[in-house]
Write a protein that holds these residues in place. Structure first.
Motif, PDB file in Angstrom:
ATOM      1  N   ASP A   1       0.808  -1.220   0.000  1.00 32.97           N
ATOM      2  CA  ASP A   1       0.000   0.000   0.000  1.00 32.97           C
ATOM      3  C   ASP A   1       0.840   1.268   0.000  1.00 32.97           C
ATOM      4  N   LEU A   2       1.813   1.377   0.890  1.00 33.83           N
ATOM      5  CA  LEU A   2       2.620   2.599   0.956  1.00 33.83           C
ATOM      6  C   LEU A   2       3.461   2.801  -0.302  1.00 33.83           C
ATOM      7  N   PRO A   3       4.151   1.766  -0.821  1.00 35.49           N
ATOM      8  CA  PRO A   3       4.838   1.955  -2.110  1.00 35.49           C
ATOM      9  C   PRO A   3       3.883   2.313  -3.242  1.00 35.49           C
ATOM     10  N   ALA A   4       2.649   1.789  -3.204  1.00 34.40           N
ATOM     11  CA  ALA A   4       1.681   2.098  -4.264  1.00 34.40           C
ATOM     12  C   ALA A   4       1.358   3.584  -4.298  1.00 34.40           C
ATOM     13  N   GLY A   5       1.317   4.228  -3.131  1.00 32.41           N
ATOM     14  CA  GLY A   5       1.065   5.661  -3.102  1.00 32.41           C
ATOM     15  C   GLY A   5       2.147   6.443  -3.819  1.00 32.41           C
ATOM     16  N   THR A   6       3.391   6.045  -3.615  1.00 30.18           N
ATOM     17  CA  THR A   6       4.512   6.708  -4.295  1.00 30.18           C
ATOM     18  C   THR A   6       4.473   6.450  -5.801  1.00 30.18           C
TER      19      THR A   6
ATOM     20  N   GLY B   1      -3.403  -5.226  -7.207  1.00 27.55           N
ATOM     21  CA  GLY B   1      -4.659  -4.609  -6.793  1.00 27.55           C
ATOM     22  C   GLY B   1      -4.440  -3.347  -5.984  1.00 27.55           C
ATOM     23  N   SER B   2      -3.379  -3.323  -5.187  1.00 30.08           N
ATOM     24  CA  SER B   2      -3.073  -2.137  -4.387  1.00 30.08           C
ATOM     25  C   SER B   2      -2.757  -0.943  -5.280  1.00 30.08           C
ATOM     26  N   ILE B   3      -1.948  -1.152  -6.311  1.00 30.44           N
ATOM     27  CA  ILE B   3      -1.619  -0.056  -7.235  1.00 30.44           C
ATOM     28  C   ILE B   3      -2.867   0.428  -7.957  1.00 30.44           C
ATOM     29  N   PHE B   4      -3.641  -0.499  -8.460  1.00 28.37           N
ATOM     30  CA  PHE B   4      -4.853  -0.167  -9.215  1.00 28.37           C
ATOM     31  C   PHE B   4      -5.801   0.681  -8.368  1.00 28.37           C
ATOM     32  N   GLN B   5      -6.092   0.230  -7.167  1.00 34.31           N
ATOM     33  CA  GLN B   5      -7.108   0.891  -6.359  1.00 34.31           C
ATOM     34  C   GLN B   5      -6.623   2.218  -5.789  1.00 34.31           C
ATOM     35  N   LEU B   6      -5.347   2.311  -5.433  1.00 37.02           N
ATOM     36  CA  LEU B   6      -4.823   3.573  -4.914  1.00 37.02           C
ATOM     37  C   LEU B   6      -4.851   4.658  -5.981  1.00 37.02           C
TER      38      LEU B   6
ATOM     39  N   PRO C   1      -7.121   9.311 -22.658  1.00 37.38           N
ATOM     40  CA  PRO C   1      -6.163  10.420 -22.493  1.00 37.38           C
ATOM     41  C   PRO C   1      -5.367  10.245 -21.209  1.00 37.38           C
ATOM     42  N   LYS C   2      -4.136  10.719 -21.212  1.00 38.64           N
ATOM     43  CA  LYS C   2      -3.303  10.628 -20.022  1.00 38.64           C
ATOM     44  C   LYS C   2      -3.879  11.517 -18.929  1.00 38.64           C
ATOM     45  N   LEU C   3      -3.997  10.942 -17.729  1.00 34.24           N
ATOM     46  CA  LEU C   3      -4.545  11.672 -16.598  1.00 34.24           C
ATOM     47  C   LEU C   3      -3.555  11.636 -15.446  1.00 34.24           C
ATOM     48  N   SER C   4      -3.552  12.683 -14.648  1.00 33.88           N
ATOM     49  CA  SER C   4      -2.669  12.708 -13.484  1.00 33.88           C
ATOM     50  C   SER C   4      -3.224  11.851 -12.378  1.00 33.88           C
ATOM     51  N   ALA C   5      -2.359  11.091 -11.705  1.00 37.01           N
ATOM     52  CA  ALA C   5      -2.805  10.281 -10.568  1.00 37.01           C
ATOM     53  C   ALA C   5      -3.111  11.160  -9.373  1.00 37.01           C
ATOM     54  N   ASP C   6      -2.509  12.365  -9.308  1.00 44.93           N
ATOM     55  CA  ASP C   6      -2.712  13.211  -8.145  1.00 44.93           C
ATOM     56  C   ASP C   6      -2.430  14.651  -8.533  1.00 44.93           C
ATOM     57  N   ARG C   7      -3.523  15.430  -8.675  1.00 41.97           N
ATOM     58  CA  ARG C   7      -3.352  16.825  -9.035  1.00 41.97           C
ATOM     59  C   ARG C   7      -3.297  17.720  -7.802  1.00 41.97           C
TER      60      ARG C   7
ATOM     61  N   PHE D   1      -1.232  10.084   2.223  1.00 41.34           N
ATOM     62  CA  PHE D   1      -2.252   9.863   3.252  1.00 41.34           C
ATOM     63  C   PHE D   1      -3.180   8.719   2.869  1.00 41.34           C
ATOM     64  N   LEU D   2      -3.649   8.744   1.613  1.00 38.65           N
ATOM     65  CA  LEU D   2      -4.569   7.690   1.179  1.00 38.65           C
ATOM     66  C   LEU D   2      -3.894   6.324   1.153  1.00 38.65           C
ATOM     67  N   ALA D   3      -2.589   6.309   0.925  1.00 41.90           N
ATOM     68  CA  ALA D   3      -1.861   5.041   1.020  1.00 41.90           C
ATOM     69  C   ALA D   3      -1.913   4.511   2.456  1.00 41.90           C
ATOM     70  N   GLY D   4      -1.731   5.419   3.438  1.00 37.23           N
ATOM     71  CA  GLY D   4      -1.844   5.015   4.832  1.00 37.23           C
ATOM     72  C   GLY D   4      -3.257   4.577   5.187  1.00 37.23           C
ATOM     73  N   TRP D   5      -4.243   5.267   4.632  1.00 33.51           N
ATOM     74  CA  TRP D   5      -5.648   4.892   4.848  1.00 33.51           C
ATOM     75  C   TRP D   5      -5.899   3.479   4.315  1.00 33.51           C
ATOM     76  N   ARG D   6      -5.309   3.194   3.164  1.00 31.45           N
ATOM     77  CA  ARG D   6      -5.472   1.863   2.584  1.00 31.45           C
ATOM     78  C   ARG D   6      -4.753   0.797   3.409  1.00 31.45           C
TER      79      ARG D   6
END
Length: 408
Positions: A68-73, A118-123, A191-197, A344-349
């Motif tokens: 989960d935490l690596p997925a956030g990064t 699944g962790s990468i996908f959902q995060l 189209p390419k989208l940002s994972a975190d704006r 934060f959301l990685a920690g939540w996950r």
């Protein structure tokens, strides 16, 4: 995105966002839903005992939890589209490995990597939706995301029930591999989208660091986040124990898959009404009743023995789970800061996925000691305690959500 009524250009932008969010999710969840009730059955087909089979079912949750935490990064650095494509391609390869697995060890390793993807996908999905959907529509957006996942989880077992009725259980994993490949292909066409704006640098010019972000917002994590962990424990326990209970009562694999599809069917009916209730009346009025219902329902599982009685209880559990579709995602989005949102959301996950891990683990331990019936009662009692915890900490009204959100 504005809260105002969309014009033609806005509608086109919304359509692109909705396709990007929900299209690959539907495709991937069809394959995910197809294999979830069959992982414990495949384990028993390879010679595992019911307790070991329950542990095998817990392994994807372990993979998600560890990653989960690596997925956030990863989601913040690579972007949403590339993160999803890589996760889907790896998952497709892993499903082929499950098909070829001739031992419990190989099966366990394969489903562990399945959990990591699944962790990468959902995060990546949650991070994008948190920023893309306005607050007043957030619960409906998140519940729709959960609802699309449930639609796929309904279609998957239904399709596989016909597939495996005349063949082997492991054929379902080839089906899941194909859906992951199609999801990757569809994502590449978008189209390419940002994972975190959200903010990547604060006023002091600092970039967010995972453990500092989690420490700064530990109150939300240790209160509502812990309650969400209990809810996720109930949800995963339901996915594990109903197939095993059906098999213990002499039901064939295709009937077990059909029962799971029935439960998912009732979930699909209620996901959007649940989002409307959360947006209009508050998150409390969905998550607390759901947690109590799931806990009590699982505790009653030992009194069911026929296909009909198991199907009725599975439907009730499905209704309770369906109306809370997206609640864990919504509460996480409510609590997430703009600066360090992905972290934060990685920690939540980590907390929610800990619940996914604990559910099958509690069932495995309790089954080894006292049998499946006792395991169901134990997990149900823990769920009732979780419902009481959520009742204390979750904001009751929409006005209180603003106070719940962190100040950046």
């Amino acid at each position: 995105m504005s809260d105002a009524a969309p014009g033609p250009q806005s509608r086109a932008q919304w359509a692109r966002v909705l396709i990007a969010i929900y299209g690959p999710t539907l495709l991937a969840s069809i394959g995910f839903g197809a294999i979830i009730p069959l992982i414990p059955l495949q384990a028993t087909a390879l010679g595992a005992s019911p307790g070991v089979a329950a542990f095998i079912t817990a392994i994807p949750g372990i993979g998600m939890l560890i990653f989960d935490l690596p997925a956030g990064t990863i989601a913040a650095r690579l972007g949403e589209r590339l993160s999803i494509v890589l996760a889907c391609l790896l998952d497709a390869a892993i499903m082929v490995c499950v098909y070829l697995a001739g031992s419990i060890t190989v099966l366990g390793l394969a489903v562990f990597i399945h959990g990591m993807t699944g962790s990468i996908f959902q995060l990546a999905r949650q991070t994008y939706v948190t920023d893309a959907i306005p607050l007043k529509y957030r619960a409906r957006g998140m519940s729709s995301l959960g609802g699309v996942f449930r639609i796929g989880s309904f279609i998957g077992p239904l399709a596989v029930s016909a597939l495996i009725s005349g063949g082997e259980i492991r054929n379902a994993f080839v089906f899941a591999s194909c859906t992951s490949l199609v999801a990757a292909a569809v994502t590449m066409l978008l189209p390419k989208l940002s994972a975190d704006r959200a903010q990547q640098v604060n006023a002091a010019g600092e970039r967010p660091h995972t453990f500092k972000v989690l420490a700064d917002h530990r109150h939300s994590l240790l209160t509502v986040g812990m309650g969400c962990m209990a809810l996720m424990m109930l949800r995963t326990a339901r996915q594990t124990i109903i197939p095993l209970w059906g098999e213990a009562n002499g039901l064939p694999p295709h009937t077990v898959s059909l029962l799971y599809a029935v439960s998912m069917g009732f979930e699909v009916l209620l996901f959007f009404p649940g989002g409307m209730i959360m947006d209009r009346f508050g998150r409390w009025w969905v998550c607390v009743p759901t947690t109590f219902l799931l806990g009590i329902g699982l505790a009653l599982l030992p009194v069911t023995h026929s296909a009909g009685s198991i199907a009725i209880l599975a439907a009730i559990l499905g209704m309770g789970n369906g109306i809370s579709s997206g609640i864990v995602l919504t509460l996480g989005a409510d609590a997430a800061p703009r600066f360090g949102r992905s972290q934060f959301l990685a920690g939540w996950r980590v907390l929610s996925d800990s619940g996914q891990f604990l559910g099958p683990m509690v069932i495995s331990a309790a089954t080894a000691l006292s049998g499946l019936g006792a395991a169901s009662v134990v997990i149900g009692a823990l769920g009732v305690l979780g419902g009481g915890w959520l009742a204390k900490w979750v904001p009751r009204t929409p006005d209180q959500i603003a106070d719940f959100r962190p100040k950046d």
